[in-house]
Design a protein around this motif. Structure first.
Motif, mmCIF file in Angstrom:
data_model
loop_
_atom_site.group_PDB
_atom_site.id
_atom_site.type_symbol
_atom_site.label_atom_id
_atom_site.label_comp_id
_atom_site.label_asym_id
_atom_site.label_seq_id
_atom_site.Cartn_x
_atom_site.Cartn_y
_atom_site.Cartn_z
ATOM 1 N N LYS A 283 -4.713 -13.871 -2.609
ATOM 2 C CA LYS A 283 -4.318 -12.772 -3.500
ATOM 3 C C LYS A 283 -3.802 -11.603 -2.681
ATOM 4 N N PRO A 284 -2.722 -10.956 -3.167
ATOM 5 C CA PRO A 284 -2.220 -9.780 -2.438
ATOM 6 C C PRO A 284 -3.338 -8.769 -2.190
ATOM 7 N N GLY A 285 -3.355 -8.215 -0.992
ATOM 8 C CA GLY A 285 -4.340 -7.192 -0.649
ATOM 9 C C GLY A 285 -5.525 -7.723 0.140
ATOM 10 N N GLU A 290 -10.434 -13.012 5.734
ATOM 11 C CA GLU A 290 -11.518 -13.034 4.737
ATOM 12 C C GLU A 290 -11.550 -14.372 4.010
ATOM 13 N N LEU A 291 -10.355 -14.872 3.680
ATOM 14 C CA LEU A 291 -10.277 -16.155 2.986
ATOM 15 C C LEU A 291 -10.722 -17.289 3.921
ATOM 16 N N HIS A 292 -10.409 -17.130 5.192
ATOM 17 C CA HIS A 292 -10.865 -18.113 6.188
ATOM 18 C C HIS A 292 -12.407 -18.150 6.218
ATOM 19 N N THR A 367 -2.726 -9.209 6.246
ATOM 20 C CA THR A 367 -3.167 -9.073 4.862
ATOM 21 C C THR A 367 -2.136 -9.759 3.963
ATOM 22 N N ILE A 368 -2.630 -10.478 2.983
ATOM 23 C CA ILE A 368 -1.772 -11.267 2.093
ATOM 24 C C ILE A 368 -0.905 -10.336 1.238
ATOM 25 N N ILE A 419 1.709 -22.695 -0.556
ATOM 26 C CA ILE A 419 1.525 -21.770 -1.678
ATOM 27 C C ILE A 419 2.416 -20.536 -1.533
ATOM 28 N N VAL A 420 3.135 -20.218 -2.619
ATOM 29 C CA VAL A 420 3.910 -18.974 -2.661
ATOM 30 C C VAL A 420 3.090 -17.928 -3.410
ATOM 31 N N VAL A 421 2.961 -16.749 -2.822
ATOM 32 C CA VAL A 421 2.258 -15.648 -3.500
ATOM 33 C C VAL A 421 3.317 -14.827 -4.253
ATOM 34 N N HIS A 422 3.388 -15.038 -5.565
ATOM 35 C CA HIS A 422 4.314 -14.267 -6.404
ATOM 36 C C HIS A 422 3.568 -13.073 -6.999
#
Ligand code: GLY
Ligand code: MN
Ligand code: MN
Length: 433
Positions: A283-285, A290-292, A367-368, A419-422
């Motif tokens: 997720k953006p932000g 953190e996701l790792h 950061t994503i 995955i594309v973050v739109h």
């Protein structure tokens, strides 16, 4: 590919390049596609791999001795190599969805490019080994390259369309590979089935295909391709990590299969669920590390659920017990390169943020953000060398070694999607294309 989509892409690209050139104090960018390399004491060439900065400016991946000359505010010039050559294939002059966006000059000799290169206020990007004595401009200026790498993290709709297509092609390969595995094919034969269904040769693959039966799945970059055919009960598991190319853009997909309906099959299904949860976590932000960390918690949960460890997931992450089971990072940027550039950049003007000390192989510390494209590829492996170290450590008593031994013949499991973050949410390119 749609010409309007490319027009939009080129408009974005030109804006970026104009701004970056101005910031960096250059008027012109001379970008070389590359020269073929001869093998030592031989008269055969290595497979040609194009300069990624060249294919960033024009979708050509297979033509050496070509150039893009980008002058600030002007239509880019493409010097396209078309020798008179009866030994090799000579590509036709480009006439396709992208060709109207360049002033195209045909070169019959590599050295003819010199007449077009202006070294005045110019930067050169590429390998200059075969260009000794040429006036190229400042070679590979670090700050300029950092800024270009930073910008490459934000994909245009055309780039996403290419990545989508690269996924579609790879998915065809993955389907054929699973069928070949189920019918008892060797790793070599499975790879042939993959390439055949993808319609792309080995040299076009974005990386060496990982086609691993049984315990070979525990070798993270296994590319050996054994010709041995296995049958049940010897045949246990199959891990395949293979992508495809579309206009120079890569896909990078991993699937794992169990041959029989058993506990390893349950582990694969459970990992698949965890992987989809991690995809949703993109997720953006959120800082990618953190996701790792969440990924390690998921792996800890699987280890506990399958009775491989005797402690809780939280304590396994805390103590480092999950690390020998997942020694690589959760994922990386994807684009023109399979491990796309810029994953550790702190900002466009330089500086890098290293991954957390306990996870040194994580390729993404940023950061994503929207319009970025990542892989999400959690894994859980039974790697003899790492398990040997674990057995000699203070954490050995927290492991159910009988259970570990029962899983060793399966090698391990990894599931990887692109995955594309739109702005509107994530698009998983690797499922339901
Ligand atoms: N295929 C290499 C990787 O997944 O990063
Ligand atoms: Mn991969
Ligand atoms: Mn990957």
């Amino acid at each position: 590919m749609d010409k309007n989509l490319y027009a939009h892409h080129m408009a974005t690209l030109c804006r970026r390049y104009d701004e970056i050139l101005e910031q960096s104090g250059f008027e012109t960018l001379n970008v070389f596609s590359g020269a073929p390399r001869m093998q030592f004491l031989d008269d055969n060439y290595y497979p040609f791999k194009v300069n990624p900065h060249f294919k960033a400016l024009v979708p050509i991946t297979d033509n050496p001795h070509s150039w893009v000359i980008y002058q600030r505010g002007q239509k880019p010039k493409l010097l396209f190599y078309r020798p008179v050559d009866f030994w090799h294939y000579v590509p036709p002059a480009p006439q396709t969805f992208w060709s109207d966006f360049y002033d195209i000059e045909l070169l019959s000799k590599p050295a003819d490019a010199q007449a077009f290169l202006s070294p005045e206020n110019a930067a050169f990007i590429g390998e200059s080994e075969k260009l000794q004595g040429w006036s190229l401009g400042e070679e590979n200026p670090e700050l300029l390259i950092n800024r270009l790498h930073w910008a490459r993290a934000y994909k245009t709709p055309y780039e996403v369309a290419c990545l989508r297509e690269a996924n579609r092609i790879a998915i065809n390969g993955h389907r054929a590979a699973e069928q070949a595995f189920r019918s008892g094919a060797s790793e070599f034969e499975i790879n042939q089935a993959y390439l055949g269904a993808a319609g792309q040769g080995e040299n076009r693959m974005p990386y060496g295909n990982i086609v691993a039966l049984n315990e070979h799945a525990a070798i993270l970059h296994y590319t050996h391709l054994s010709t041995e055919r296995l049958t049940e009960p010897q045949l246990k598991s199959f891990l395949i990590d293979a992508g495809a190319d579309c206009n120079g853009y890569c896909s990078d997909i991993t699937r794992t299969y169990a041959y029989a309906d058993n506990e390893f099959a349950e582990l694969v299904t459970a990992m698949d669920e965890k992987q989809l949860q991690l995809v949703d976590g993109l997720k953006p932000g959120l800082p990618y590390p953190e996701l790792h960390r969440q990924c390690h918690l998921s792996v800890g949960e699987l280890l506990a659920q399958f009775d491989i460890i005797k402690t809780s997931a939280e304590s396994a992450v805390e103590s480092g017990l999950t690390r020998p089971f997942l020694p690589h990072g959760l994922g990386h940027f994807l684009g023109l390169q399979v491990h796309d550039v810029g994953g550790h950049q702190t900002g466009p003007d330089g500086g890098t943020t290293p991954p957390p000390a306990e996870y040194p192989f994580l390729r993404t510390s940023r950061t994503i953000e929207e319009n970025q494209v990542f892989t999400i590829e959690p894994g859980l492996y039974f790697i003899d060398s790492l398990l040997g170290e674990l057995k000699d450590s203070d954490l050995a008593a927290e492991v159910n070694w009988n259970k570990v031994d029962s899983f060793r013949p399966y090698g391990g499991v990894r599931i990887e999607d692109n995955i594309v973050v739109h702005a509107t949410g994530n698009e998983n390119l690797s499922r339901n294309p």
